[in-house]
Design an enzyme around this catalytic site. Structure first.
Site, PDB file in Angstrom:
ATOM      1  CB  VAL A  54     -64.366  42.299  20.120  1.00  0.00           C
ATOM      2  CG1 VAL A  54     -64.388  42.337  18.969  1.00  0.00           C
ATOM      3  CG2 VAL A  54     -63.838  41.854  21.286  1.00  0.00           C
ATOM      4  CG  ASP A  93     -59.533  30.333  29.913  1.00  0.00           C
ATOM      5  OD1 ASP A  93     -59.652  29.451  30.604  1.00  0.00           O
ATOM      6  OD2 ASP A  93     -60.071  31.649  29.750  1.00  0.00           O
ATOM      7  CB  THR A 142     -64.762  42.237  33.149  1.00  0.00           C
ATOM      8  OG1 THR A 142     -65.962  41.517  32.993  1.00  0.00           O
ATOM      9  CG2 THR A 142     -65.009  42.841  34.253  1.00  0.00           C
ATOM     10  CG  PHE A 143     -61.289  43.599  32.265  1.00  0.00           C
ATOM     11  CD1 PHE A 143     -61.474  44.427  33.534  1.00  0.00           C
ATOM     12  CD2 PHE A 143     -61.205  42.452  32.685  1.00  0.00           C
ATOM     13  CE1 PHE A 143     -61.161  44.321  34.825  1.00  0.00           C
ATOM     14  CE2 PHE A 143     -60.838  42.146  33.816  1.00  0.00           C
ATOM     15  CZ  PHE A 143     -61.476  42.773  34.929  1.00  0.00           C
TER      16      PHE A 143
END
Length: 436
Positions: free
Chosen positions: A25, A124, A21-22
């Site tokens: 790579v 996470d 989303t941001f």
């Protein structure tokens, strides 16, 4: 005709190998050494728009701190005019074969233990954040939700992570031990590696959370008795009795063919380059924000306020007494924004603090009570309704306990401008005012 290659510093940039989303790579090559790297590209405008400066700085800083053979290595950070480039060790992604679950679980535990030894909690952990290098070694990646060392009660209070992998105590609001929560996630990962499916999987979130809280799962018949026993000790819903890393390393199933990793840890890690890359972001953020509303305080809608509140309970936003236990604190005022700022400045100066104000954002700086370092606080004024302003206060540097004492004393001196909603209207009317 051959496509012209693009260079960023000493790196030749190639194809896109991942996109979120941001960030994107890209595959890149170090022209000086010929080494392959992964280049994470973030647009400064996106970081500013989504207020991600602190999150990105934290992720980069953590990856520099936790250098370990089973953690993706951050090599350097570069800044362009409009973008930030994070240079990472290039890792080949691949599916983990079931018959090697123990080996990869051993490497995962080694990596997580190293993080915890640095006071860093990943928060996470899931298969998507575990990669394999060219030699088949596991690498832990994505520290975007990680938490750094804590002070005060030593507990974490932010609910985050991926629902199927999150520990039951994280779903509560009493705070949780980051180490125990990470171990739970490791247990879910081990189950997935060996079973090929999740131990807790429901389409309905409330049903999923109920199963997680009750640790309602069963191992498939092909799990060996020793593996079954270890997984049940890890997926213990009580974090106080849940097995710890030392216990896992002593477990017979885990110890089979286990060779503790021997490596040389870097003696010293500097975060100077991280600070240098981000030093102009804050000024740019303030400048862009000031263009939104003719130099006035930033508007905050009801949804953003709910996002800031605890568990969708807005009372914590307006009752300062409920909010002392948090790192981030706030109060509400009906005074004009410029009056709020002038009162904040006057009180801060009377307390011997240096004051820096720009566009309804004020930074207060001083020396910590033990004179061992800097103490700093940032205050920002938001307009949440006509003639109703929220002042968000957060610790920027210093001891958490000292900050709580400062905040209590600071608010006592600002009593004249702090609005107490119970003296004016009920909370239901307040919500109507907010949703204008």
């Amino acid at each position: 005709m051959k496509k012209k290659s693009r260079n960023v510093g000493k790196y030749e940039v190639g194809r896109t190998i991942g996109e979120g989303t941001f960030a994107k790579v890209k595959f890149a090559r170090n022209c000086e050494t010929g080494e392959s790297v992964a280049m994470k590209v973030l647009a400064k405008s996106t970081i500013l728009k989504h207020r991600m400066v602190d999150q990105i700085k934290r992720e980069i800083s953590i990856m520099k701190i936790v250098r370990h053979p089973n953690i993706v290595r951050l090599q350097e950070v570069l800044a362009g005019q409009t973008k930030i480039f994070i240079i990472l060790e290039f890792v080949h992604q691949g599916k983990l074969p079931e018959n090697e679950s123990r080996k990869y679980f051993q490497q995962l535990i080694d990596a997580v233990a190293h993080c915890h030894s640095k006071g860093v909690y990943h928060r996470d952990l899931k298969p998507e954040n575990l990669l394999l290098d060219a030699y088949g070694n596991l690498k832990v990646s994505d520290f975007g939700l990680s938490a750094l060392p804590l002070q005060g009660d030593g507990l974490l209070h932010t609910t985050c992570g991926t629902p199927n992998y999150v520990a039951p105590e994280v779903l509560g609001d009493q705070g949780y031990d980051g180490s125990a929560a990470d171990i739970w996630s490791c247990g879910v990962i081990l189950f997935v590696l060996m079973a090929g499916y999740l131990p807790f999987d429901e389409t309905n979130l409330s049903s999923l959370y109920r199963k997680i809280n009750d640790a309602e799962f069963s191992c498939p018949f092909w799990f060996s008795p020793k593996a079954n026993k270890l997984i049940h000790m890890i997926l213990d819903p009580n974090p106080k009795t849940r097995i710890r890393i030392d216990g896992i390393r002593k477990d017979p199933w885990f110890k089979k063919n286990y060779a503790p990793l021997i490596y040389r840890e870097d003696e010293e890690v500097s975060l100077d380059d991280v600070c240098a890359v981000f030093e102009d972001i804050e000024d740019q953020y303030v400048a862009e924000r000031s263009e939104i509303k003719d130099g006035g305080p930033l508007l905050m809608n009801a949804f953003e306020m709910i996002t800031l509140s605890q568990g969708l309970n807005l009372s914590a936003l307006f009752d300062r007494r409920q909010d002392y236990v948090n790192r981030q604190t706030r109060f509400v005022s009906r005074k004009p924004a410029h009056v709020i700022i002038s009162n904040v400045e006057a009180v801060a100066e009377s307390m011997g603090l240096k004051v820096h104000t720009r566009n309804y954002k004020t930074r207060l700086e001083g020396i910590s009570a033990n004179r061992m370092g800097q103490f700093a606080v940032v205050l920002e004024v938001y307009e949440v309704a006509p003639s109703l302003f929220m002042v968000d206060v957060r610790k920027a540097a210093g001891d958490t306990l000292e900050y709580h004492k400062f905040y209590k004393n600071f608010c006592a001196k600002l009593e004249e401008i702090i609005w107490k909603p119970k003296e004016v209207m009920g909370r239901s009317n307040l919500l109507k005012t907010m949703t204008y």
